[in-house]
Design a protein around this motif. Structure first.
Motif, PDB file in Angstrom:
ATOM      1  N   VAL A  99      -8.459  68.712  29.127  1.00  0.00           N
ATOM      2  CA  VAL A  99      -9.016  69.595  29.367  1.00  0.00           C
ATOM      3  C   VAL A  99      -9.750  70.481  31.209  1.00  0.00           C
ATOM      4  O   VAL A  99     -10.403  69.622  31.981  1.00  0.00           O
ATOM      5  N   ALA A 100      -8.700  71.161  30.711  1.00  0.00           N
ATOM      6  CA  ALA A 100      -8.938  72.175  32.337  1.00  0.00           C
ATOM      7  C   ALA A 100     -10.458  72.797  31.735  1.00  0.00           C
ATOM      8  O   ALA A 100     -10.878  73.351  30.974  1.00  0.00           O
ATOM      9  N   THR A 101     -11.271  72.791  32.326  1.00  0.00           N
ATOM     10  CA  THR A 101     -12.692  73.906  32.232  1.00  0.00           C
ATOM     11  C   THR A 101     -12.902  74.193  33.352  1.00  0.00           C
ATOM     12  O   THR A 101     -12.377  74.384  34.670  1.00  0.00           O
ATOM     13  N   HIS A 102     -14.245  75.221  33.282  1.00  0.00           N
ATOM     14  CA  HIS A 102     -14.431  76.272  33.584  1.00  0.00           C
ATOM     15  C   HIS A 102     -15.818  76.039  33.803  1.00  0.00           C
ATOM     16  O   HIS A 102     -16.975  76.762  34.182  1.00  0.00           O
ATOM     17  N   THR A 103     -16.218  75.233  34.721  1.00  0.00           N
ATOM     18  CA  THR A 103     -17.179  74.630  34.897  1.00  0.00           C
ATOM     19  C   THR A 103     -17.607  74.197  36.343  1.00  0.00           C
ATOM     20  O   THR A 103     -16.063  74.484  37.673  1.00  0.00           O
ATOM     21  N   ALA A 104     -18.303  74.280  37.022  1.00  0.00           N
ATOM     22  CA  ALA A 104     -18.954  73.816  38.479  1.00  0.00           C
ATOM     23  C   ALA A 104     -18.432  72.335  39.489  1.00  0.00           C
ATOM     24  O   ALA A 104     -17.122  72.652  40.048  1.00  0.00           O
ATOM     25  N   ARG A 105     -18.101  71.806  38.454  1.00  0.00           N
ATOM     26  CA  ARG A 105     -17.669  70.594  38.154  1.00  0.00           C
ATOM     27  C   ARG A 105     -17.316  69.887  36.849  1.00  0.00           C
ATOM     28  O   ARG A 105     -17.843  70.080  35.593  1.00  0.00           O
ATOM     29  N   PRO A 106     -16.048  69.418  37.034  1.00  0.00           N
ATOM     30  CA  PRO A 106     -15.447  68.782  35.432  1.00  0.00           C
ATOM     31  C   PRO A 106     -15.853  68.078  35.037  1.00  0.00           C
ATOM     32  O   PRO A 106     -15.855  68.198  33.665  1.00  0.00           O
ATOM     33  N   GLU A 107     -16.660  67.309  35.404  1.00  0.00           N
ATOM     34  CA  GLU A 107     -17.797  66.519  34.558  1.00  0.00           C
ATOM     35  C   GLU A 107     -18.773  66.824  34.147  1.00  0.00           C
ATOM     36  O   GLU A 107     -19.648  66.250  32.822  1.00  0.00           O
ATOM     37  N   ASP A 108     -19.199  67.795  34.362  1.00  0.00           N
ATOM     38  CA  ASP A 108     -20.336  69.163  34.218  1.00  0.00           C
ATOM     39  C   ASP A 108     -19.441  68.845  32.264  1.00  0.00           C
ATOM     40  O   ASP A 108     -20.722  69.737  31.165  1.00  0.00           O
ATOM     41  N   ALA A 167     -17.866  64.497  22.224  1.00  0.00           N
ATOM     42  CA  ALA A 167     -16.586  64.130  23.952  1.00  0.00           C
ATOM     43  C   ALA A 167     -16.920  63.560  24.554  1.00  0.00           C
ATOM     44  O   ALA A 167     -18.250  63.589  24.481  1.00  0.00           O
ATOM     45  N   THR A 168     -16.847  62.182  25.075  1.00  0.00           N
ATOM     46  CA  THR A 168     -17.212  61.551  26.094  1.00  0.00           C
ATOM     47  C   THR A 168     -15.902  61.533  27.596  1.00  0.00           C
ATOM     48  O   THR A 168     -14.850  61.855  26.967  1.00  0.00           O
ATOM     49  N   LEU A 169     -16.823  61.352  28.222  1.00  0.00           N
ATOM     50  CA  LEU A 169     -15.817  61.911  29.618  1.00  0.00           C
ATOM     51  C   LEU A 169     -15.637  60.534  29.704  1.00  0.00           C
ATOM     52  O   LEU A 169     -16.255  59.799  30.079  1.00  0.00           O
ATOM     53  N   VAL A 170     -13.983  59.809  30.212  1.00  0.00           N
ATOM     54  CA  VAL A 170     -13.127  59.036  30.144  1.00  0.00           C
ATOM     55  C   VAL A 170     -13.278  58.851  32.271  1.00  0.00           C
ATOM     56  O   VAL A 170     -13.270  58.202  33.133  1.00  0.00           O
ATOM     57  N   ARG A 171     -12.926  60.118  32.589  1.00  0.00           N
ATOM     58  CA  ARG A 171     -12.683  59.688  33.586  1.00  0.00           C
ATOM     59  C   ARG A 171     -11.712  61.618  34.382  1.00  0.00           C
ATOM     60  O   ARG A 171     -11.871  62.621  33.214  1.00  0.00           O
ATOM     61  N   ILE A 172     -12.056  62.010  35.880  1.00  0.00           N
ATOM     62  CA  ILE A 172     -11.504  62.735  35.795  1.00  0.00           C
ATOM     63  C   ILE A 172     -10.233  62.707  36.900  1.00  0.00           C
ATOM     64  O   ILE A 172      -9.886  61.885  37.573  1.00  0.00           O
ATOM     65  N   ASP A 173      -9.344  63.886  36.543  1.00  0.00           N
ATOM     66  CA  ASP A 173      -7.829  63.545  36.366  1.00  0.00           C
ATOM     67  C   ASP A 173      -6.991  64.693  37.371  1.00  0.00           C
ATOM     68  O   ASP A 173      -7.121  65.932  36.304  1.00  0.00           O
ATOM     69  N   LYS A 174      -6.617  64.637  38.612  1.00  0.00           N
ATOM     70  CA  LYS A 174      -6.097  65.965  39.332  1.00  0.00           C
ATOM     71  C   LYS A 174      -7.239  67.346  38.802  1.00  0.00           C
ATOM     72  O   LYS A 174      -6.625  68.079  38.642  1.00  0.00           O
ATOM     73  N   GLY A 175      -8.531  67.193  38.891  1.00  0.00           N
ATOM     74  CA  GLY A 175      -9.320  67.943  38.219  1.00  0.00           C
ATOM     75  C   GLY A 175      -9.317  68.256  37.348  1.00  0.00           C
ATOM     76  O   GLY A 175     -10.731  69.685  36.993  1.00  0.00           O
TER      77      GLY A 175
END
Length: 160
Positions: free
Chosen positions: A13-22, A40-48
């Motif tokens: 998911v490409a996010t429009h948040t300050a930090r993708p994990e948000d 949804a549950t965050l699994v990891r951050i990958d390439k932003g």
């Protein structure tokens, strides 16, 4: 949502948040403004991008079916914007005026091509003009009055 990630139903998911994990901090996501609720549950951050597991999505095919789905969160779940920050949604539809009060048009869209936000103004007489969303070119944003003020220099190149 973007492409499937792996074979077990994860989604990029490409996010429009300050930090993708948000992305998941705002609570349940919605498939579109009035769509189904997705946990949804965050699994990891990958390439932003956020890689998430969505309840009920267990295979790559299920994840692929979600590709292109626009994710939304309820407005009350979002933090208030700081100082001179604005949510794009709040700018769309504002009247655009020049400093002398003359009408220029209406904010039709806000684009981010990587070098900063650009307002697309649908001009009152037809056509559009793009204006860099900076304090120099847009010195006044008055959400309560439903207007922005554009410096004439920002649109001078479009005038005959």
């Amino acid at each position: 949502m973007g492409a499937p990630y792996g074979v077990r139903g994860l989604v990029r998911v490409a996010t429009h948040t300050a930090r993708p994990e948000d992305l998941v901090a705002y609570g349940p996501l919605h498939a579109g403004p009035a769509g189904a609720t997705l946990d949804a549950t965050l699994v990891r951050i990958d390439k932003g991008a956020a890689v998430v597991r969505i309840d009920g999505i267990a295979s790559r095919d299920d994840a692929a079916a979600l590709r292109g789905t626009r994710l939304c969160v309820p407005r009350p779940a979002l933090p208030p914007p700081a100082g001179h920050e604005f949510y794009h949604h709040d700018l769309i539809g504002l009247r655009a005026e020049l400093a002398d009060g003359s009408a220029l048009g209406v904010v039709a869209a806000v684009h981010d091509f990587g070098a900063g936000d650009v307002l697309e103004i649908a001009k009152a007489g037809g056509g559009t003009v793009s204006v860099a969303f900076t304090r120099d070119f847009v010195p006044v944003v008055d959400l309560e009055a439903g207007r922005i003020v554009i410096d004439r220099a920002a649109v001078a190149q479009d005038e005959p």
